[in-house]
Design an enzyme around this catalytic site. Sequence first.
Site, PDB file in Angstrom:
ATOM      1  N   PHE A 140      61.849  15.364  98.495  1.00 12.16           N
ATOM      2  CA  PHE A 140      60.865  15.540  99.569  1.00 12.16           C
ATOM      3  C   PHE A 140      60.813  17.019  99.923  1.00 12.16           C
ATOM      4  O   PHE A 140      61.831  17.631 100.227  1.00 12.16           O
ATOM      5  CB  PHE A 140      61.230  14.727 100.816  1.00 12.16           C
ATOM      6  CG  PHE A 140      60.181  14.842 101.886  1.00 12.16           C
ATOM      7  CD1 PHE A 140      59.040  14.050 101.849  1.00 12.16           C
ATOM      8  CD2 PHE A 140      60.300  15.766 102.911  1.00 12.16           C
ATOM      9  CE1 PHE A 140      58.049  14.163 102.817  1.00 12.16           C
ATOM     10  CE2 PHE A 140      59.315  15.892 103.887  1.00 12.16           C
ATOM     11  CZ  PHE A 140      58.187  15.089 103.834  1.00 12.16           C
ATOM     12  N   ASP A 225      65.813  24.034  98.250  1.00 12.32           N
ATOM     13  CA  ASP A 225      65.170  23.630  99.502  1.00 12.32           C
ATOM     14  C   ASP A 225      66.285  23.159 100.433  1.00 12.32           C
ATOM     15  O   ASP A 225      66.754  22.025 100.355  1.00 12.32           O
ATOM     16  CB  ASP A 225      64.150  22.515  99.230  1.00 12.32           C
ATOM     17  CG  ASP A 225      63.474  22.039 100.520  1.00 12.32           C
ATOM     18  OD1 ASP A 225      63.951  22.406 101.615  1.00 12.32           O
ATOM     19  OD2 ASP A 225      62.485  21.298 100.415  1.00 12.32           O
ATOM     20  N   LYS A 254      64.060  23.515 110.063  1.00 14.90           N
ATOM     21  CA  LYS A 254      64.765  22.559 110.934  1.00 14.90           C
ATOM     22  C   LYS A 254      65.741  23.188 111.923  1.00 14.90           C
ATOM     23  O   LYS A 254      65.376  23.507 113.027  1.00 14.90           O
ATOM     24  CB  LYS A 254      65.453  21.504 110.070  1.00 14.90           C
ATOM     25  CG  LYS A 254      64.447  20.508 109.456  1.00 14.90           C
ATOM     26  CD  LYS A 254      65.153  19.269 108.982  1.00 14.90           C
ATOM     27  CE  LYS A 254      64.269  18.324 108.175  1.00 14.90           C
ATOM     28  NZ  LYS A 254      63.441  17.444 108.973  1.00 14.90           N
TER      29      LYS A 254
END
Length: 401
Positions: A140, A225, A254
Amino acid sequence: MGVRYDAEVALDREFVMGTYARKPVLFTHGEGMRLYDDDGGEYLDFVSGIGAVNLGHAHPAVTAALAEQAAKLVHVSNLFYVEHRAELARDVSELLGGGWKMFFANSGAEAVEGAIKLARRWGTQHKPGAYKVVTLERSFHGRTLAALAATGQPSKQEAFKPLPEGFVHVPANDIAALDAAVDETVAAVMIEVVQGEGGVWPLTAEYLEGARRICDERRTLLIADEVQTGFFRTGPAFAHQAFSVTPDVVAVAKALANGLPIGGFLARGDAADALQPGDHGSTFGGGPAICAAGRATIAALVAGGFGNRAAEAGAYLCGRLEALADATGEISDVRGAGLMVGVTLTRPVAAQVATLALELGIVLNSIGADTLRFLPPLVCGKDEIDTLLSTLTNILAEVTG
Ligand SMILES: Cc1ncc(COP(=O)(O)O)c(C=O)c1O
């Protein structure tokens, strides 16, 4: 549920696009691992805003840094120098071991999007004809079109075709498949060291080392990532640091400012200078207020020894979940790194478990029919894990009994 809840739900239904099936709760404030709703209900948070609030809610140092800078200057754009931007880039570079340059964006998808652009730009300079990015099945990388094209989950892509071209998906932990995919048209390989949204699936050391070797041999960038795994979530500052593998590009977001919207990507070596003036930009990226909050976040994470705390609490959580698996037979797999933990249930009851947990004051995340994901703030200790486990034990007995 209070009166404010009903009013908020009505407004949300009327004015907010229905892209989320929200849980029936209105959170009004929080502190550390605790969240509170509009009716005075108290919850233990095992989601932390999907891995964003690593220091816990309402961290005083982050709040103070944000408030102080917001009172001075919030925004002037990237046309000018401001305080805290370069300092935060230096702080993140140091967490990565030093020698990195950063571009500031506002979210994880933008961080990934920029990293993809960097890889293509680098290709034009160092590997002519190379523009493709190889990513992993079940990965993702975000919801913007290129990040979605990179994402290895066909169900999320179907309704949005045609997607940007130039993405190749290969199975995770299959080095032969990666070896076959990386050719003269490939500019970068992008991986999550632990696949988060796909269900918490760690890559193996052999695979990561093999990926690094293939990228070195074929003059291809390795992009990590670390949007979900970054900032001590898995123990080390970044998940790849648990291995003898250093990527060329790292995407972050995040937890960088403890839940405030920020993202970015860092590069080293010739990739650090691939993007030239005019190649990329962002109106809000790298603003002084968010960067002040980011600096306070990193300082508190380092000073609090949260890497060790995440590793220790994560090991305790996994141990307790494995014991629950042995005792009940209702859990077939426990996996993860630090405080990023996933379990597979033997029955498709994950959503039901999360719903019951919320009613009992535990905020949990289910992925798909059979997976529970645990992403608590890194302040999570044994007491909170014990409370989680006794609640989970009762819920599993109720759901399956
Ligand atoms: C690994 C990874 N990359 C990218 C993203 C996208 O981040 P955002 O939702 O901030 O756009 C996520 C979000 O969950 C993620 O886990």
